[in-house]
Design a protein around this motif. Structure first.
Motif, short mmCIF file in Angstrom:
data_model
loop_
_atom_site.label_atom_id
_atom_site.label_comp_id
_atom_site.label_asym_id
_atom_site.label_seq_id
_atom_site.Cartn_x
_atom_site.Cartn_y
_atom_site.Cartn_z
N LEU A 109 -40.29 76.18 86.49
CA LEU A 109 -39.49 75.12 85.89
C LEU A 109 -40.17 74.56 84.65
N ALA A 110 -41.49 74.42 84.72
CA ALA A 110 -42.22 73.79 83.62
C ALA A 110 -42.44 74.72 82.43
N HIS A 111 -42.63 76.02 82.70
CA HIS A 111 -43.05 76.93 81.64
C HIS A 111 -42.06 78.05 81.33
N LYS A 112 -41.16 78.35 82.24
CA LYS A 112 -40.25 79.48 82.03
C LYS A 112 -38.78 79.07 82.01
N LYS B 73 -32.60 76.52 83.38
CA LYS B 73 -31.65 76.99 82.36
C LYS B 73 -31.28 78.46 82.59
N ARG B 74 -32.24 79.25 83.04
CA ARG B 74 -31.95 80.66 83.32
C ARG B 74 -30.99 80.80 84.50
N VAL B 75 -31.16 79.94 85.50
CA VAL B 75 -30.26 79.99 86.65
C VAL B 75 -28.85 79.56 86.23
N TRP C 71 -22.65 84.16 91.42
CA TRP C 71 -23.06 84.41 92.80
C TRP C 71 -24.53 84.05 93.03
N VAL C 72 -25.38 84.17 91.99
CA VAL C 72 -26.78 83.80 92.12
C VAL C 72 -26.92 82.29 92.30
N ARG C 73 -26.17 81.54 91.49
CA ARG C 73 -26.24 80.09 91.58
C ARG C 73 -25.79 79.61 92.96
N TRP C 74 -24.68 80.14 93.46
CA TRP C 74 -24.17 79.70 94.75
C TRP C 74 -25.08 80.13 95.89
N MET C 75 -25.76 81.25 95.75
CA MET C 75 -26.72 81.66 96.77
C MET C 75 -27.87 80.66 96.83
#
Length: 199
Positions: A155-158, A162-164, A170-174
């Protein structure tokens, strides 16, 4: 708005944001002092706040000197240095937390003194594990720390959040379902007042 942003915008900024370095550090320490008093009229809260304020002021005061002496960190050593910095920061915060949780400043100093006493640790480890240890809670805590540490780094460095958000639906809901499931399994649902209501 949060407590931190309120103190930053309405206490520190008028006193020291665009002032000389002397006024800036005085404003910084005054801000931390008032933040300690906000938690309650107890010297332990003031000591906790001033402990962090002094570390914060020292880190800023020696930042340029540190860069001049150490110089740029080689690329192959940056990861190791980051781990050292993270560990040192976390250790410092945990030591400061002793002031926050103690009943008196004297008690806090006594606890911190024991933490740095090798004979205390030798005696403590010989009595491990204690009879009242809740092993389930212990392993849940260890697992939560092991999971939260890399997530915090991402969260702090990568920019993990925002990537999620930009990823497949389907990735977000998982992830949402996983978080809800974890809350239902490991959460505490007993009636308990919000921690900061006591201040």
């Amino acid at each position: 708005i949060s407590l931190t942003s309120w103190f930053r915008d309405y206490v520190f900024a008028p006193m020291g944001r665009r002032a000389s370095w002397t006024r800036r550090y005085i404003g910084l320490l005054v801000t931390f002092f008032l933040a300690g008093l906000w938690h309650g009229p107890n010297w332990t809260y003031v000591a906790w706040a001033m402990y962090h304020g002094l570390w914060f002021a020292t880190a800023h005061a020696v930042r340029k000197l540190r860069k001049r002496i150490v110089g740029p960190i080689p690329r192959h050593l940056q990861g190791i240095v980051s781990v050292i910095k993270f560990t040192g920061t976390l250790t410092g915060i945990c030591i400061g937390g002793v002031f926050f949780r103690s009943r008196t400043v004297t008690e806090a100093i006594d606890i911190i003194g024991r933490l740095f006493n090798p004979f205390f640790w030798q005696r403590t480890m010989s009595q491990w594990p204690p009879g009242n240890l809740d092993r389930r809670s212990l392993w849940i805590s260890v697992g939560a720390i092991a999971l939260a540490t890399p997530v915090e780094y991402l969260l702090a460095h990568k920019q993990l959040d925002k990537r999620v958000d930009a990823g497949p639906l389907w990735v977000r809901w998982m992830i949402y379902y996983t978080v809800v499931f974890a809350i239902l399994v490991f959460g505490e649902f007993e009636a308990r007042p919000f921690f900061y209501f006591q201040f």
